[in-house]
Design a protein around this motif. Structure first.
Motif, PDB file in Angstrom:
ATOM      1  N   GLN A 245       0.858  -1.176   0.000  1.00 59.19           N
ATOM      2  CA  GLN A 245       0.000   0.000   0.000  1.00 59.19           C
ATOM      3  C   GLN A 245       0.896   1.228   0.000  1.00 59.19           C
ATOM      4  O   GLN A 245       1.939   1.240   0.657  1.00 59.19           O
ATOM      5  CB  GLN A 245      -0.898   0.047   1.237  1.00 59.19           C
ATOM      6  N   ALA A 246       0.499   2.240  -0.731  1.00 60.25           N
ATOM      7  CA  ALA A 246       1.232   3.505  -0.731  1.00 60.25           C
ATOM      8  C   ALA A 246       0.526   4.454   0.233  1.00 60.25           C
ATOM      9  O   ALA A 246      -0.670   4.713   0.089  1.00 60.25           O
ATOM     10  CB  ALA A 246       1.272   4.098  -2.140  1.00 60.25           C
ATOM     11  N   ALA A 247       1.258   4.949   1.230  1.00 67.97           N
ATOM     12  CA  ALA A 247       0.637   5.786   2.261  1.00 67.97           C
ATOM     13  C   ALA A 247       0.338   7.190   1.775  1.00 67.97           C
ATOM     14  O   ALA A 247      -0.565   7.850   2.281  1.00 67.97           O
ATOM     15  CB  ALA A 247       1.536   5.846   3.490  1.00 67.97           C
ATOM     16  N   GLY A 248       1.083   7.638   0.760  1.00 68.17           N
ATOM     17  CA  GLY A 248       0.885   9.014   0.314  1.00 68.17           C
ATOM     18  C   GLY A 248       1.511  10.000   1.280  1.00 68.17           C
ATOM     19  O   GLY A 248       2.309   9.635   2.161  1.00 68.17           O
ATOM     20  N   ILE A 249       1.118  11.267   1.165  1.00 67.61           N
ATOM     21  CA  ILE A 249       1.689  12.324   2.007  1.00 67.61           C
ATOM     22  C   ILE A 249       0.582  13.272   2.439  1.00 67.61           C
ATOM     23  O   ILE A 249      -0.180  13.775   1.602  1.00 67.61           O
ATOM     24  CB  ILE A 249       2.772  13.132   1.252  1.00 67.61           C
ATOM     25  N   VAL A 250       0.482  13.487   3.737  1.00 64.02           N
ATOM     26  CA  VAL A 250      -0.324  14.585   4.287  1.00 64.02           C
ATOM     27  C   VAL A 250       0.674  15.533   4.938  1.00 64.02           C
ATOM     28  O   VAL A 250       1.144  15.275   6.056  1.00 64.02           O
ATOM     29  CB  VAL A 250      -1.365  14.075   5.297  1.00 64.02           C
ATOM     30  N   PRO A 251       1.040  16.605   4.258  1.00 64.13           N
ATOM     31  CA  PRO A 251       2.152  17.441   4.733  1.00 64.13           C
ATOM     32  C   PRO A 251       1.729  18.406   5.839  1.00 64.13           C
ATOM     33  O   PRO A 251       0.565  18.788   5.949  1.00 64.13           O
ATOM     34  CB  PRO A 251       2.547  18.214   3.473  1.00 64.13           C
ATOM     35  N   ASP A 252       2.694  18.765   6.651  1.00 64.68           N
ATOM     36  CA  ASP A 252       2.517  19.842   7.626  1.00 64.68           C
ATOM     37  C   ASP A 252       3.880  20.478   7.867  1.00 64.68           C
ATOM     38  O   ASP A 252       4.870  20.140   7.196  1.00 64.68           O
ATOM     39  CB  ASP A 252       1.882  19.342   8.926  1.00 64.68           C
TER      40      ASP A 252
END
Length: 656
Positions: free
Chosen positions: A414-421
């Motif tokens: 699975q690719a988690a992706g990015i939720v940036p901060d």
């Protein structure tokens, strides 16, 4: 004198006789001792060796467990398979044997080369597969001719079959022969048993231990040529476990047909239980082909395709969520003090310093509050209140709704992706977060990337108000849905906005409306930018995604749940390079939901679509053939005047 000589001779003969007799005695004693040693002390060893020549222990490979859907319909099963093997140590003449086999079976030169290489490489006692799927008639003929074909062994086994072919390829994966490295790691003799296969991808790989089962064995008596005379005893194999999935086979098959030739992902999730009813990624590959021997040409074609058939788009594909993310920005704004009645003025532009961020609608939306901003997907509103909320608040809400997360599912990757901060950027780039980056994130662009499964989970959590977890194994225990930590009042504001996205007059998702009596859909459209539109592009009028080459067109997205008043099913649809969520993704979601509530209605509208898909494929094939012919015969090509070219398609009325 004579008597003395005679006496000397007799004495010499007596000595020689004594020496010879002594030597013979020593040899006799040695032979007796050796025979005593072999018969008394080594008897058991040689008895076992003799027995091993007469009696052979043969593995019985276990039958692989079936994979079935929630209703018990097979997704992966086993069918009888007749194959032919040869045992190198029992061969007298490999080439002569192959010559005789070719008279019965249609072996190619490639097959013969592979057989010779396997015979040379493998241990002589290890059977080599000649071919499989030979049919009953050839199988019977080979059995009759066994006395003339030393070393040949017809075998009845099982092969893996996927009745729905590519429609479940990425979910189920496929099986294949174990590699040398896998055998060296475990030394399991099953891994080098001819015809035995293990899971190579998807659920077949992740649940291989449960599906594989336990091998059996039988002891057989053989003659000097290795032919079985009789079976002595048998220990049966233990078949692998059957796996029951939450998937609905008919629903996913329909979704695959509805997607047609598009490069897309379609996911349907139960908002209450988390059960995944559909986890589709298209185009795909035929696992029945992958489980046998894929050709070099086909492998090259799959790798080169711009539609990426080898990638499971549902869990491995990463895309900017575009406007489908605006619900997260709106919730973050509400949670940080913004009122639903607070408004922003949209004239089509938002200025930050000397830079300008554009709304998809050039002339703007005027004064717009949260509900209207969701319905009409106003970018300027979300620039304004996303900036006010701040990136950390936006990221916190997004993670609570499943974005940037991996889930406990029996899938190999699975690719988690990015939720940036702010902390993410400092760790990744060693620089602080910039306000301009908050503007991009607020409308689902910038560093933010998600996969379709995460968007389906997000929709299910908005609909249910609970931290529902996705689930693929029907017999696995359900995880209690936790609290999202979001106000129920705020969630209802978001739901109301999503309802009007589809059902209000000016909503961007109006093509998702159902014709099913009493069922309304709540949703949100999105278009994820693939190529950045520069100021030069804007001045030249190059802002329409439809006019760009395929690989530069925006991705089309749509997320939804239904029924809107009592949510049960959440949906996410992504059409790669589909340009607009409202026109490319929303109709697919509409038809998939229609199938859930009224399958007959959905099927009735599918046939005309499939005819259109077929006509489009035929036209594309003809165009490709014509282009290839023109390239081969440039002298026949006639130049077309510029004013004779077809006009470009019109710019769509909506941004999403």
């Amino acid at each position: 004198m004579t008597m003395n000589t005679e006496s000397a001779r007799e004495q010499m003969f007596s000595r020689r006789s004594f020496v010879v007799a002594g030597a013979m005695g020593v040899v006799g004693v040695a032979l007796t001792a050796r025979m005593t040693w072999l018969s008394v002390f080594q008897g058991e060893k040689f008895k076992l060796l003799a027995e091993s020549n007469r009696v052979q222990l043969r593995l019985i490979p276990p039958r692989r467990g079936w994979i079935i859907d929630r209703n018990g319909k097979p997704l992966a099963l086993n069918t009888p398979d007749y194959r032919l093997e040869l045992i190198p140590e029992q061969l007298t003449d490999l080439e002569a044997t192959l010559t005789e086999i070719v008279k019965i079976l249609p072996l190619t030169e490639e097959d013969l080369t592979r057989i010779r290489e396997d015979v040379a490489r493998q241990p002589k006692y290890m059977p080599v597969t000649i071919t499989s799927g030979i049919g009953w008639q050839a199988f019977a003929e080979l059995n009759v001719r066994l006395p003339d074909l030393p070393g040949i062994q017809p075998v009845r086994g099982f092969s893996r079959v996927y009745p729905e072919a590519d429609r479940f390829a990425h979910l189920l994966g496929y099986v294949g022969t174990a590699t040398a490295e896998q055998y060296q790691k475990t030394r399991d003799p099953l891994l080098i048993f001819p015809g035995f296969k293990i899971g190579k991808d998807g659920i077949e790989k992740r649940k291989d231990a449960e599906l594989r089962g336990t091998a059996g064995a039988n002891r057989v008596e053989v003659n000097a040529r290795g032919r079985v005379i009789r079976e002595l005893d048998t220990r049966s194999d233990i078949p692998g476990e059957n796996l029951k999935l939450t998937i609905d086979r008919d629903l996913q098959s329909y979704a695959a047909r509805r997607v047609g030739d598009a490069s897309a992902s379609v996911i349907v999730m139960d908002c209450e239980t988390g059960d995944l009813l559909c986890l589709l990624s298209m185009p795909a590959f035929d696992p029945n082909v992958f489980s046998t021997r894929i050709t070099t040409k086909l492998w090259a074609e799959l790798q080169a395709s711009e539609r990426h058939p080898l990638i499971n788009k549902s869990v491995q594909g990463l895309y900017p969520p575009g406007s489908t993310f605006k619900m997260m920005t709106a919730l973050a704004a509400l949670e940080t003090g913004t009122l639903p009645t607070d408004s922003a003025y949209c004239n089509g532009k938002y200025r930050l310093g000397n830079n300008i961020w554009h709304c998809w609608r050039k002339r703007g939306h005027g004064n717009v509050a949260m509900h209207g901003a969701l319905v009409h997907s106003c970018d300027v509103y979300f620039y304004t209140f996303g900036r006010a909320a701040g990136i950390d608040a936006i990221a916190s809400v997004a993670r609570r709704f499943g974005l940037g997360q991996k889930f406990d599912l029996p899938l190999p990757a699975q690719a988690a992706g990015i939720v940036p901060d702010d902390a993410w950027k400092m760790k990744r780039y060693g620089k602080p977060w910039a306000v301009a980056e908050t503007l991009n994130t607020s409308i689902g662009q910038g560093y933010l990337i998600t996969n379709p499964l995460q968007l389906a989970v997000m929709s299910a959590r908005i609909a249910s108000g609970k931290k529902v977890e996705p689930r693929l194994l029907a017999d696995a225990p359900r995880v209690a849905a936790g609290d999202l930590g979001i106000s129920a009042e705020h969630l209802q504001i978001i739901r109301d906005g999503m309802i009007d996205v589809v059902n209000a007059g000016g909503g961007t998702g109006k093509q998702a409306r159902l014709k099913v009596e009493g069922i309304r859909v709540a949703g949100k459209t999105g278009s994820a930018q693939v190529k950045r539109i520069t100021m030069a592009d804007r001045r030249a009028g190059r802002t329409s995604s439809d006019r760009m080459p395929y690989k530069y067109r925006d991705h089309a997205l749509f997320v939804a749940f239904a029924p809107a008043d009592a949510p049960r099913y959440a949906v996410s649809v992504i059409v790669e390079h589909g340009s607009h969520g409202g026109t490319a993704a929303a109709p697919i979601a509409r038809d998939v939901l229609t199938y859930i509530f009224e399958p007959e209605r959905a099927l009735a509208t599918l046939e005309p679509l499939e005819r259109a898909f077929a006509a489009k494929r035929a036209a594309a094939a003809a165009a490709t053939e014509a282009a290839a012919y023109a390239a081969a015969h440039p002298e026949l090509v006639v130049a077309v005047a510029p004013d004779a070219a077809a006009p470009p398609p019109p710019t769509p009325a909506t941004g999403d």
